[in-house]
Write a protein that holds these residues in place. Sequence first.
Motif, PDB file in Angstrom:
ATOM      1  N   UNK A 123       0.834  -1.203   0.000  1.00  0.00           N
ATOM      2  CA  UNK A 123       0.000   0.000   0.000  1.00  0.00           C
ATOM      3  C   UNK A 123       0.868   1.252   0.000  1.00  0.00           C
ATOM      4  N   UNK A 124       1.874   1.298   0.870  1.00  0.00           N
ATOM      5  CA  UNK A 124       2.723   2.489   0.969  1.00  0.00           C
ATOM      6  C   UNK A 124       3.503   2.724  -0.316  1.00  0.00           C
ATOM      7  N   UNK A 125       4.059   1.679  -0.902  1.00  0.00           N
ATOM      8  CA  UNK A 125       4.806   1.856  -2.152  1.00  0.00           C
ATOM      9  C   UNK A 125       3.895   2.325  -3.277  1.00  0.00           C
ATOM     10  N   UNK A 126       2.683   1.794  -3.342  1.00  0.00           N
ATOM     11  CA  UNK A 126       1.740   2.225  -4.374  1.00  0.00           C
ATOM     12  C   UNK A 126       1.326   3.682  -4.167  1.00  0.00           C
ATOM     13  N   UNK A 127       1.043   4.064  -2.920  1.00  0.00           N
ATOM     14  CA  UNK A 127       0.644   5.446  -2.631  1.00  0.00           C
ATOM     15  C   UNK A 127       1.786   6.410  -2.939  1.00  0.00           C
ATOM     16  N   UNK A 128       3.007   6.057  -2.530  1.00  0.00           N
ATOM     17  CA  UNK A 128       4.146   6.941  -2.815  1.00  0.00           C
ATOM     18  C   UNK A 128       4.413   7.047  -4.318  1.00  0.00           C
ATOM     19  N   UNK A 133       4.268  10.463  -9.019  1.00  0.00           N
ATOM     20  CA  UNK A 133       3.802  10.710 -10.390  1.00  0.00           C
ATOM     21  C   UNK A 133       2.926  11.957 -10.466  1.00  0.00           C
ATOM     22  N   UNK A 134       2.081  12.175  -9.449  1.00  0.00           N
ATOM     23  CA  UNK A 134       1.259  13.389  -9.432  1.00  0.00           C
ATOM     24  C   UNK A 134       2.138  14.632  -9.337  1.00  0.00           C
ATOM     25  N   UNK A 135       3.185  14.563  -8.523  1.00  0.00           N
ATOM     26  CA  UNK A 135       4.112  15.698  -8.427  1.00  0.00           C
ATOM     27  C   UNK A 135       4.848  15.913  -9.744  1.00  0.00           C
ATOM     28  N   UNK A 136       5.209  14.835 -10.412  1.00  0.00           N
ATOM     29  CA  UNK A 136       5.899  14.968 -11.702  1.00  0.00           C
ATOM     30  C   UNK A 136       4.983  15.612 -12.735  1.00  0.00           C
ATOM     31  N   UNK A 147      13.919   8.264  -9.956  1.00  0.00           N
ATOM     32  CA  UNK A 147      14.525   7.345  -8.986  1.00  0.00           C
ATOM     33  C   UNK A 147      13.482   6.861  -7.987  1.00  0.00           C
ATOM     34  N   UNK A 148      12.630   7.762  -7.520  1.00  0.00           N
ATOM     35  CA  UNK A 148      11.588   7.387  -6.561  1.00  0.00           C
ATOM     36  C   UNK A 148      10.619   6.372  -7.124  1.00  0.00           C
ATOM     37  N   UNK A 149      10.192   6.565  -8.362  1.00  0.00           N
ATOM     38  CA  UNK A 149       9.265   5.619  -8.978  1.00  0.00           C
ATOM     39  C   UNK A 149       9.952   4.266  -9.187  1.00  0.00           C
ATOM     40  N   UNK A 150      11.188   4.289  -9.671  1.00  0.00           N
ATOM     41  CA  UNK A 150      11.910   3.035  -9.914  1.00  0.00           C
ATOM     42  C   UNK A 150      12.119   2.271  -8.601  1.00  0.00           C
TER      43      UNK A 150
END
Length: 174
Positions: A123-128, A133-136, A147-150
Motif C-alpha cells: 500500500x505504501x509503495x503504491x501510494x508513494x 507521479x502526481x508531483x511529476x 529514482x523514486x518511482x523506480x
Amino acid sequence: MAPPAPMAQPAPMAPPAPGWYGAPPVGYGPTPYAAHTTAGTSISKPIGIILLAFVEAGIAAVGIWVALGLFFGTVSDFAYGDFGYSCIDLVDGLAFFVGSGAGIVLIVGIWKMRSIAWVAAHVLSAVLTVLILANAIFWGLNLLDVIGVVVNLTVLASLNTNPIRRNFGRRPLF
C-alpha cells in the motif's frame, strides 16, 4: 510368578497430512512459509528482509527531505504572496511527511517479519508512486522523481518474489 504380559503396541499411523501450502502441520517442525520462523533462534534474517528494511529506510529519509523542502517552499511562496502554491506545497509536504512516518513504522514491521507489514509495504509503495507521479505531472519531471518511482516499483516487485512471500507467511506465486 508369571512375567507381565507385553503391552500392546498401537497400530502404525499414517504420516501426517501436509499442512498449509505443503508445510508440515503444527508440532512437526518449523514451516518454511510461516512468518517469524527466525524469531528467538540463532538463525539470521534473510538477506531479502534486511535489504527491504534498508530500502524502506532510504525511502523514508528521502521522503522527509522532500517534505522539508516543500515546507521551505510553503514559507517562500507565502512570503511572495503566492497563497495558492503555498497551500499546494503545504499539503504536498504533509503528504510526504506522513508517508515517511508510515515508512518508519513499516521498517519495524518488516524487520520483525510481521505479515501485516507485507500488505502495508504494498500500500505504501503504491501510494508513494502515485504521489511522486502526481508531483511529476504538476511540477515537472526530474531525476529524483524517476529514482523514486523506480525504487518503489522495485520494492513492489521484490515483495512478490517467492522467498520474501514465504518469509511473510504468504503462498508462493508458483
